[in-house]
Design an enzyme around this catalytic site. Sequence first.
Site, PDB file in Angstrom:
ATOM      1  CB  CYS A 150      -1.007   0.270   3.037  1.00 35.24           C
ATOM      2  SG  CYS A 150      -0.619   0.845   1.163  1.00 35.24           S
ATOM      3  CG  HIS A 197      -5.066  -1.229   3.512  1.00 34.14           C
ATOM      4  ND1 HIS A 197      -4.048  -1.092   2.899  1.00 34.14           N
ATOM      5  CD2 HIS A 197      -5.372  -2.615   3.709  1.00 34.14           C
ATOM      6  CE1 HIS A 197      -3.456  -2.257   2.617  1.00 34.14           C
ATOM      7  NE2 HIS A 197      -4.601  -3.269   2.919  1.00 34.14           N
TER       8      HIS A 197
END
Length: 591
Positions: free
Chosen positions: A82, A138
């Site tokens: 991610c 993130h």
Amino acid sequence: MLYGVRLKMIFCLLKILSIFIVNNAEAKIKQPTSPHIIMILADDMGFDDVSFHGAKEFLTPNIDALAYHGRILDRLYAPSMCTPSRSALLTGKYPIHTGTQHFVISNEEPWGLSTNVTTAAEIFKKAGYATNLVGKWHLGFAKTEYTPTYRGFDYHYGYWGGFIDYYQRRSKMPVPNYNMGYDFRRNLNLECDKLDTYVTDLFTNEAERIIINNKNTKPLFLLVNHLAPHSGNEDNPLQAPAEEIRKFKHIKDPNRRIYAAMISKLDESVGRITAALERANMLENSIIIFYSDNGAPSVGLFSNTGKNWPLRGQKNTPWEGGVRVTGAIWSPLIEARASIFKQPIYVGDWLPTLAEAAGVELPKDFELDGISLWSELKNDNTETNYKEREIVHNLDDIWNVVSYMRGPWKYINGTTSNGAYDNLITYREEYDVDPRELRYVVEVRNSATSKALRKYDKYRLTMYRIEQLRDKAAVKCGNLQRSCNALLEECLFNLNDDPCEQNNLVWDTAYKNILNDMRESVESYRKSATKPRNLPGQLEYDPSRHNCAWTNFLEEAPTNNTLDCGYHGPPCLETTDVGGRNSIIHINKFI
Ligand SMILES: *[C@@H]1O[C@H](CO)[C@@H](O)[C@H](O)[C@H]1NC(C)=O
Ligand SMILES: *[C@@H]1O[C@H](CO)[C@@H](O)[C@H](O)[C@H]1NC(C)=O
């Protein structure tokens, strides 16, 4: 008399002029020349978890329609996790050039994407775009300056960390001693509205709202980073509404059944977003991209049952299963619609590619690893005019993993998780077939996406065309010849002949020069790499010292007493009006 006529004439002229100015202003408002850019990201979705690659276990009619009306991104590559994948998307740089090459940012860690690097959101905002992020970030939140609205987004609705519970919007990191923390915000403020609503729907609603309110007033840059189908917390990893799960009774594996429902809601989201663009009259000047940030974790940490079949490996591995992701693009600006884009393309290419599409000039001193492939995407291309694409998938000198591709060649040196997932190849389910598969073409054509996009078609999306594209989009592996054991040897593959990495050419002297070239390129990239920015977490950053929420903990003194946020999470933050952001007043309402 004459004087009067003159006056009249002047008056008339003025009037004409004023009409002209007004019209011009209106024209400007109604027709932003720069295309709207809408990117919808799946999180941890497997390569074979869409039906346009040929899987029949559960259908994704909206995503498939986007791909068939537009272009299937056959070889879209992304970093295998991610944080690096999202940093490459937003900066146009390899993770080694932003210090994000090692693992991901766990919520309790005090680091983020360097504020020195320019993001795509900053570029497009400066070019007059309305920049919006819905969903996952993130890229760090320990300090306010790391968060989306300080990194070029006018607006953010969603979460800062790696994942959340699909209903409770809180997360417990898979590391010992850290507690559950609430993680959901509108810009900087904690958002408690509509708690218990399925988060995929919340993100879709918000994306629709942004599109409808925008109404062509400004060119729109909208990034919808879905949670789906990433797993939630360890105690309840796979979650979908019961009525959605019931649609997949034909799937025997109960986990896979929930996963299918999670994907189905994601597919619905693509349909609703496309339909909203149509309602807002924005489609004719839009670019819509759908893709998964990395391969699925079929097993192990955050496993969600996703399948990267027939590719080898999975999320967080150097293999194709980690880095070759499912994706599609649609835009009426793309001439070569209803075709497969075979040219390798990297998520770091989106920034320069979309900038070119939008006529946005990038700063001259901008050092990007991504290249613009807009003209390739736009025009019909055959294999003969490919741009040779070099991609540093990863170069992580902490775990000693190298994954590097140039032209047809792929070089792997070292591996992750001690090789545990190196020989992982999932399978395609042949028995639990979605009953809708019998009328697949009808399902695709009746999808909200197809209904919105078909009026831009040059050719009708016939059954023949759909079947042909679906067949061509299937990856065909060769035979297993000499598998590579990355724990013991370097690997060299020719992906053109061997997309499934089944024939290690390292020991074949015919490839000696290529191997040396690849090693040299890796060495020179190694010299250019930035130190990984990773920093370890500290218990004082824990939600139990910050009112049970994940906050900008470097800027906020931890409380002396530790709150019991419970394994089942924090109290929801019932009021927002009193002490401004991060103030949680009613700590006693546990849910
Ligand atoms: C940011 O830029 C400054 C000045 O150029 C430099 O000294 C610093 O090392 C950079 N920081 C990062 C994290 O790249
Ligand atoms: C390959 O890995 C070995 C062992 O970690 C290392 O010594 C070597 O420098 C690596 N080669 C390249 C080109 O990365």
